[in-house]
Design a protein around this motif. Structure first.
Motif, mmCIF file in Angstrom:
data_model
loop_
_atom_site.group_PDB
_atom_site.id
_atom_site.type_symbol
_atom_site.label_atom_id
_atom_site.label_comp_id
_atom_site.label_asym_id
_atom_site.label_seq_id
_atom_site.Cartn_x
_atom_site.Cartn_y
_atom_site.Cartn_z
ATOM 1 N N GLU A 135 31.254 51.956 51.099
ATOM 2 C CA GLU A 135 31.158 52.568 49.772
ATOM 3 C C GLU A 135 31.159 51.489 48.698
ATOM 4 O O GLU A 135 31.987 50.582 48.721
ATOM 5 N N PRO A 136 30.248 51.590 47.713
ATOM 6 C CA PRO A 136 30.222 50.583 46.659
ATOM 7 C C PRO A 136 31.502 50.617 45.819
ATOM 8 O O PRO A 136 31.989 51.688 45.483
ATOM 9 N N ALA A 137 32.020 49.433 45.515
ATOM 10 C CA ALA A 137 33.213 49.325 44.670
ATOM 11 C C ALA A 137 33.117 48.018 43.892
ATOM 12 O O ALA A 137 32.399 47.090 44.295
ATOM 13 N N SER B 20 37.813 44.639 40.361
ATOM 14 C CA SER B 20 38.886 45.563 39.993
ATOM 15 C C SER B 20 39.633 46.053 41.217
ATOM 16 O O SER B 20 40.340 47.047 41.163
ATOM 17 N N THR B 21 39.431 45.374 42.332
ATOM 18 C CA THR B 21 40.088 45.714 43.587
ATOM 19 C C THR B 21 40.994 44.556 43.966
ATOM 20 O O THR B 21 40.533 43.415 43.982
ATOM 21 N N LEU B 22 42.253 44.814 44.230
ATOM 22 C CA LEU B 22 43.127 43.734 44.666
ATOM 23 C C LEU B 22 42.709 43.284 46.067
ATOM 24 O O LEU B 22 42.336 44.107 46.905
ATOM 25 N N TRP C 73 44.167 45.021 49.011
ATOM 26 C CA TRP C 73 43.660 46.354 49.354
ATOM 27 C C TRP C 73 42.538 46.277 50.395
ATOM 28 O O TRP C 73 42.138 47.301 50.950
ATOM 29 N N GLN D 194 54.573 47.462 48.324
ATOM 30 C CA GLN D 194 53.642 48.390 48.954
ATOM 31 C C GLN D 194 54.384 49.435 49.781
ATOM 32 O O GLN D 194 54.370 49.393 51.008
ATOM 33 N N VAL E 194 50.577 51.400 40.412
ATOM 34 C CA VAL E 194 49.138 51.166 40.380
ATOM 35 C C VAL E 194 48.473 51.919 41.519
ATOM 36 O O VAL E 194 49.043 52.064 42.601
ATOM 37 N N ALA E 195 47.288 52.476 41.252
ATOM 38 C CA ALA E 195 46.562 53.203 42.315
ATOM 39 C C ALA E 195 45.151 52.632 42.428
ATOM 40 O O ALA E 195 44.923 51.671 43.151
ATOM 41 N N GLY E 196 44.190 53.153 41.647
ATOM 42 C CA GLY E 196 42.835 52.602 41.702
ATOM 43 C C GLY E 196 42.743 51.243 41.026
ATOM 44 O O GLY E 196 41.903 50.409 41.371
ATOM 45 N N GLY E 197 43.580 51.020 40.025
ATOM 46 C CA GLY E 197 43.696 49.696 39.407
ATOM 47 C C GLY E 197 42.792 49.445 38.215
ATOM 48 O O GLY E 197 42.950 48.430 37.537
ATOM 49 N N ASP F 133 52.435 49.434 44.373
ATOM 50 C CA ASP F 133 51.122 49.847 44.854
ATOM 51 C C ASP F 133 51.272 51.174 45.608
ATOM 52 O O ASP F 133 51.907 51.230 46.650
ATOM 53 N N THR G 116 48.840 52.959 46.919
ATOM 54 C CA THR G 116 47.682 53.318 47.744
ATOM 55 C C THR G 116 48.014 53.559 49.218
ATOM 56 O O THR G 116 47.214 54.139 49.933
ATOM 57 N N VAL H 165 36.822 54.587 43.871
ATOM 58 C CA VAL H 165 38.147 53.980 44.018
ATOM 59 C C VAL H 165 39.163 54.651 43.092
ATOM 60 O O VAL H 165 40.333 54.821 43.448
#
Lengths: 202, 329
Positions: free
Chosen positions: A102-104, A108-110, A113, B13, B34-37, B56, B58, B112
């Motif tokens: 999936e594109p992300a 903005s993603t740690l 994750w 986490q 924080v979730a999607g960030g 976090d 998630t 996300v």
């Protein structure tokens, strides 16, 4: 007043004071290499988390800092500089990668994750050392102008064609709507994706 | 090394709501869930806000997914906007919500970004986002509400030192669907009506919702009452992708024997909270959803609007959106 504080120096003031002294010494005597070494030691002391990620099909473990974004991990630590940093705020799409298909926005993603996830970047779309059908279509239809947004556009388009092998022009525009092109070459990009569909897919 | 790296923070986490709530209650003001960030990380990158301890969410499985409960549905706060948009139950019974979720930001952000993040996001006033010492940031000035302040996106109602608006597309849909927010803390659970969940600067200028430090929105429950109603959602923004609404409208209406028997309607981006248009609901109930009723509803909707220097256009915009919601649903 000054005497009384000197007589009862808190730990914080002590550290602050010696820190200032060290900086002063650095500024006058230390070489650039010394400073880089000191910085490297400071960075090495930051705790890291081990994550297991699959990047372009290759499984690997990496130690990452909590504050790293996925695009920093890819570019600065794994050497995959095909993914671009444009705005770094999730507002341009240049950093688009596929996370579990999936594109992300990798900006903005740690990085943490990505643990246990499969990441695909523009370096991973080629097939057996040859450009993908989409890449070929991008070349033939002059989809890249300055090229900065191209890797992100390719990733969004790749995900689209894997999900929907024969999208309409409107579906292509919607799927690529999260990728800005500052050259405003959108029509050529949509034509390229349509051409890739005719050429047999992603 | 890329520029504007985030400063160091310690990331926790937890894998359960209980552990997350324990951590957040321990950290108090120093904790940041924080979730999607997308909202959080841009604050950190801009160095405009900072949290030493980032929790976090998630990894908390119980906060994900869409389940049927008591004739309605419950959506975990970590469910992504794409999951909501594509969910069969949401699409078949609560099309309003599917549409609202599908109009948020961009495809990548919806993949996300979470329901909780969209509902709890902070104000988008760019003066505030820039990190200036405005009222909302604890200072004593509003930079948007000045003769030259750029306030095209700001409020028509509820100005109280701050003129920022509710930026969410999903929030007005939740108000229209009469949703209930499930709020948990280390000391218990409380349920808050969507309509009461969002707060304006008159109540607390530094928050957008009733959430206190240490509390989490864990899920949103939507009752069966408005399932399969006639829905209308429209968002007007400068661009179809990314942009926050200039005004959006969400309504759920039940028409029986040619007249509107009940309706809930709410607008976003006109004040600091989703604005439930109760006056419109009163005006149209018992009437046919026709051109005449729609015109009355539009006029009623904008009564009392107090524009700023550059946002007068929002008045006819809201009026027209309300008209369409009644006439075209």
């Amino acid at each position: 007043m000054k005497d009384s504080t000197n007589g009862d120096l808190s730990r914080r003031e002590f550290i602050g004071g010696t820190g200032a002294a060290i900086v002063a010494v650095n500024a006058t005597t230390a070489t650039a290499q010394d400073r880089d070494a000191a910085e490297a030691r400071a960075i090495a002391e930051v705790p890291r988390t081990r994550i297991e990620i699959t990047v372009n099909g290759q499984r690997q473990s990496v130690d990452v800092e909590d504050r790293w974004t996925l695009v920093e991990l890819l570019r600065d630590h794994l050497g995959l500089t095909g993914t671009r940093i444009g705005c770094n705020r999730g507002e341009c799409g240049a950093c688009t990668v596929l996370i579990d298909d999936e594109p992300a926005y990798a900006c903005s993603t740690l990085a943490v994750w990505a643990d246990g996830r499969s990441i695909r970047t523009v370096e991973g779309v080629e097939r057996d050392g040859k450009v993908s059908t989409l890449q070929q279509a991008f070349i033939e239809h002059n989809a890249p102008q300055c090229g900065f947004c191209t890797s992100g556009q390719l990733m969004s388009a790749t995900a689209l064609l894997e999900r929907n092998p024969s999208p309409t022009a409107q579906e292509i525009r919607e799927a690529l709507s999260g990728n800005l092109c500052r050259c405003s070459n959108y029509n050529a990009i949509v034509e390229a994706v349509q051409a890739a569909v005719k050429m047999g897919g992603a | 090394m890329s520029k504007d790296m985030m400063p160091h923070f310690e990331l926790f986490q937890p894998d359960s709501e209980e552990t997350a709530l324990d951590l957040l209650s321990r950290f108090g003001d120093e904790g940041w869930p924080v979730a999607g960030g997308h909202d959080s990380l841009s604050w950190f990158k801009d160095r405009a806000k900072y949290a030493a301890n980032v929790v976090d969410l998630t990894g908390i499985a119980s906060m994900r997914g869409i389940r049927e409960v008591d004739g309605g549905i419950e959506i975990g706060a970590l469910t992504t906007l794409t999951e909501i948009e594509n969910n069969d139950i949401v699409q078949s019974r609560y099309g309003l919500l599917a549409q609202a979720a599908g109009h948020v930001a961009s495809p990548q952000i919806r993949n996300v970004g979470t329901l909780g993040g969209n509902l709890n996001q902070d104000a988008r006033c760019w003066y505030y986002r820039y990190g200036v010492d405005c009222y909302r940031a604890g200072g004593n000035t509003c930079y948007a509400d000045t003769p030259e302040g750029q306030n095209r996106e700001h409020c028509l109602w509820g100005a109280d030192r701050c003129v920022a608006v509710s930026p969410s597309d999903v929030a007005p849909a939740m108000v229209a669907l009469d949703a209930t927010m499930i709020v948990r803390s280390a000391s218990g659970t409380r349920e808050v009506a969507a309509e009461d969940y969002f707060i304006g600067p008159d109540i607390d200028i530094e928050r957008m919702t009733v959430l206190e430090p240490g509390e989490l929105l864990t899920a949103v429950r939507i009752p069966g009452d408005w399932a399969n109603a006639q829905f209308y959602f429209e968002k007007v923004a400068d661009r179809n992708t990314w942009d926050f609404p200039l005004v959006n409208i969400a309504s759920a209406m039940v028409v029986e024997n040619g007249t509107i028997s009940r309706i809930r309607i709410a607008a976003g981006a006109v004040q600091c909270t989703p604005r439930r248009l109760t006056v419109v609901e009163e005006v149209v109930t018992g009437s046919a959803p026709d051109e005449e009723t729609a015109a009355l509803a539009g006029q009623a909707a904008v009564r009392g609007a107090t524009p700023l220097n550059f946002n007068h256009f929002k008045i006819p915009l809201l009026e027209n959106l309300v008209k369409r919601a009644i006439r075209d649903a």
